[in-house]
Design an enzyme around this catalytic site. Structure first.
Site, PDB file in Angstrom:
ATOM      1  N   SER A   3     -41.732  12.048 -33.274  1.00 18.68           N
ATOM      2  CA  SER A   3     -40.361  12.405 -32.915  1.00 18.68           C
ATOM      3  C   SER A   3     -39.417  11.967 -34.030  1.00 18.68           C
ATOM      4  O   SER A   3     -39.761  11.150 -34.868  1.00 18.68           O
ATOM      5  CB  SER A   3     -39.969  11.743 -31.603  1.00 18.68           C
ATOM      6  OG  SER A   3     -40.134  10.357 -31.711  1.00 18.68           O
ATOM      7  N   GLY A   4     -38.225  12.519 -34.014  1.00 17.78           N
ATOM      8  CA  GLY A   4     -37.242  12.155 -35.038  1.00 17.78           C
ATOM      9  C   GLY A   4     -37.170  13.164 -36.162  1.00 17.78           C
ATOM     10  O   GLY A   4     -36.460  12.984 -37.126  1.00 17.78           O
ATOM     11  N   CYS A   5     -37.937  14.249 -36.042  1.00 15.70           N
ATOM     12  CA  CYS A   5     -37.875  15.279 -37.078  1.00 15.70           C
ATOM     13  C   CYS A   5     -37.291  16.557 -36.478  1.00 15.70           C
ATOM     14  O   CYS A   5     -37.536  16.862 -35.326  1.00 15.70           O
ATOM     15  CB  CYS A   5     -39.263  15.611 -37.603  1.00 15.70           C
ATOM     16  SG  CYS A   5     -40.244  14.176 -38.015  1.00 15.70           S
ATOM     17  N   GLN A   6     -36.524  17.295 -37.304  1.00 10.12           N
ATOM     18  CA  GLN A   6     -36.013  18.597 -36.863  1.00 10.12           C
ATOM     19  C   GLN A   6     -37.158  19.582 -36.709  1.00 10.12           C
ATOM     20  O   GLN A   6     -37.146  20.444 -35.863  1.00 10.12           O
ATOM     21  CB  GLN A   6     -35.037  19.146 -37.904  1.00 10.12           C
ATOM     22  CG  GLN A   6     -33.604  19.016 -37.491  1.00 10.12           C
ATOM     23  CD  GLN A   6     -32.715  19.961 -38.262  1.00 10.12           C
ATOM     24  OE1 GLN A   6     -33.060  21.111 -38.523  1.00 10.12           O
ATOM     25  NE2 GLN A   6     -31.557  19.474 -38.619  1.00 10.12           N
ATOM     26  N   SER A   7     -38.142  19.406 -37.592  1.00 13.03           N
ATOM     27  CA  SER A   7     -39.339  20.227 -37.477  1.00 13.03           C
ATOM     28  C   SER A   7     -40.416  19.380 -36.815  1.00 13.03           C
ATOM     29  O   SER A   7     -40.286  18.171 -36.711  1.00 13.03           O
ATOM     30  CB  SER A   7     -39.789  20.669 -38.863  1.00 13.03           C
ATOM     31  OG  SER A   7     -39.746  19.574 -39.749  1.00 13.03           O
TER      32      SER A   7
END
Lengths: 406, 143
Positions: B49-53
């Site tokens: 988690s924590g990524c736009q992708s």
């Protein structure tokens, strides 16, 4: 039309800068707009001069601040054609306004089994507060479906209405797609069934003229910061008969008439809903923004923006590798798209390097992305200070993305 | 090769690029050649988690070294995670935990990624170190 975009651009200091050595193209207006010099000057002059707390002191500065604060309320009332100042509540933003209504109206009126109707294209801010209050009160959230372009299905809407429906809350313009929703029709149908309607106007107020009496909505809310004013200020318009019945949402100072340890009598409207020290500078700054908008004229702004949007859509439609979302009858402010087979994050990263600010991701509207069948889009959102040349630069950047990833 | 040696190798490669476009073209190239993770790992459990992708990362232990595999739905992200794998994969858990990954800053990746995006990068590194910690603890318990 006496509309000189080059002259207008000079009013916005932040537009006049370079990013990665290229002139900034600011296409993230749906997230927040830039501020005209007059708004920035108002903030500076407030803090350098009359800074003091409102509605409390008898001293000179406090009176000056209170007067300027209340003058802004007058301005807002006039701007949206509300009947009285009692109907204009100053909040922290559109999200805060929706939370206020969901909590205060919801706690007062919802019973187990009751229903709330929202639409499938709402921003999370017009979903989650209702979801939470429904859960707390044993009520149910119902959703107006849309077609693949984000057009709300009014026939389905009529089917959702029942004697259990307590309120309907829909966006004026979708932030993710730019679709202008048929709110007049929704309000008409709702009122035939004696159901109040709240309009989330965070995008709507920016691109359309709003007359709450003519619209006949029961609540309308928006944020200052998307409408050329400072951050941290929002407005809630509410029909007086509802606001009167609704209990305070938050409690503390300013919203009270008398307090003993046994009991508290609450203040009158609008102060009943305005506890704690407000963002006085921001509110007065928003007043300056409204004056600025009025001077340029909303009709000219709308016609310029619509023309620019049409130009951009025509240009983007020429690129066969683009998928453009939200092809509705009426749209405003926003173009949401993807390059086929290219992740919006990849495209956004490269577009950014061209000095162009676009938003990528789900735009706080995950349910919209779900029905579009994507995890996100690229969103170019325009304001009246953007130009055709800037649209052309976006096209160059998109073509480069295609070349790099294609 | 040690982690430090690999870091220097990457820094040297990136020093050849004159502008951002070369750098990103290189990341894209690497994004297309990442060792693809087995489909069975492309689940919520392996999602960072924590990524736009979306990024999926798996780890396994072979001959005392941690082997990372990853995939992403975005090419640039895949390129970045591939760089991390190149430096950290096939190293001992102790070495992975000890490194401060200074090459990320030196090749100008951190400064070119906005806070939310670099959070994604931070999350990837954190997840890799977490795997290393798990394997280190397991090893100590066995001894």
């Amino acid at each position: 039309m006496n509309f000189d975009v080059e002259k207008i651009r000079k009013d916005f200091p932040a537009l006049n800068q370079e990013v990665y050595g290229k002139p900034l193209v600011y296409f993230d207006n749906a997230a927040t707009s830039q501020k005209p010099r007059v708004v920035i000057d108002t903030l500076v002059s407030y803090y350098s001069g009359i800074n003091s707390n409102v509605h409390r002191g008898v001293h000179y500065l406090s009176q000056q601040a209170t007067e300027a604060f209340e003058q802004t309320r007058d301005l807002i009332r006039d701007y949206i054609h509300a009947k009285s100042n009692s109907e204009i509540i100053i909040t922290k933003g559109a999200t805060d306004s929706i939370n206020l209504v969901a909590n205060s109206f919801g706690r007062h009126f919802f019973k187990p089994g009751d229903e709330v109707i929202i639409s499938a294209t709402e921003h999370h801010a017009n979903i989650v507060p209702w979801q939470v209050i429904c859960k707390d009160t044993g009520s149910k959230l119902k959703v107006i479906p849309t077609d693949e372009n984000g057009n709300l299905n009014l026939d389905s809407f009529k089917g959702l209405i029942s004697h259990k429906t307590k309120i309907i809350s829909v966006g004026h313009i979708s932030n993710a797609l730019g679709v202008v929703n048929p709110i007049r029709e929704i309000i008409r149908i709702a009122h035939q069934n004696n159901i109040p309607v709240m309009i989330d106007g965070a995008q709507g107020i920016v691109h359309r003229e709003v007359d709450v009496q003519e619209l006949d909505c029961d609540f309308y809310c928006f944020s200052s910061h998307k409408f050329y004013g400072p951050m941290g200020v929002g407005i809630l318009y509410g029909r007086e008969k509802f606001l009167e019945q609704m209990p305070p949402y938050q409690t503390g100072g300013e919203m009270i008439k008398s307090v003993t340890f046994e009991n508290t009598t609450f203040n009158e409207l609008p102060f009943k809903f305005e506890t704690g020290t407000p963002n006085v500078a921001g509110v007065i700054g928003f007043g300056a923004a409204l004056e600025y908008i009025k001077k340029i004229g909303m009709p000219d702004i709308i016609s310029y923006e619509d023309d620019l949007l049409k130009y951009a859509l025509k240009k983007l439609n020429n690129l066969d590798y683009l998928q453009i979302y939200g092809n509705s009858q009426e749209r405003a402010g926003v173009i949401s798209f993807n390059l086929k087979d290219i992740h919006p994050y990849d495209a956004g990263t490269i577009i950014d390097k061209f000095g162009i600010a676009v938003r990528t991701g789900n735009h706080c509207a995950q349910p919209v992305m779900d029905f579009l069948g994507t995890t996100g889009t690229i969103r170019a959102s325009m304001a009246f200070y953007n130009t055709r040349e800037e649209v052309d630069r976006l096209l160059v950047a998109i073509e480069k993305v295609k070349e790099m990833f294609g | 090769m040690t982690i430090t040696e690999k870091e220097h190798q990457v820094i040297e490669e990136f020093s050849l690029f004159d502008d951002w476009m070369d750098k990103y073209n290189y990341l894209i190239e690497m994004g297309k050649t990442t060792p693809i993770i087995d489909e069975k790992f492309k689940t919520e459990q392996y999602l960072i988690s924590g990524c736009q992708s979306r990024v999926w990362l798996s780890a396994e232990m072979a001959d005392g070294k941690v082997i990372f595999k990853a995939d992403s739905d975005a090419v640039i992200t895949k390129g970045i995670v591939n760089l991390l794998i190149r430096v950290l994969s096939n190293q001992t858990p102790e070495d992975i935990l000890a490194t401060d990954m200074e090459f990320v800053d030196k090749i100008g990746l951190k400064e070119h990624l906005s806070p939310t995006r670099s959070n994604g990068l931070t999350s990837m590194i954190k997840q890799m170190k977490l795997y290393a910690l798990v394997y280190k603890t397991k090893k100590e318990q066995q001894n």
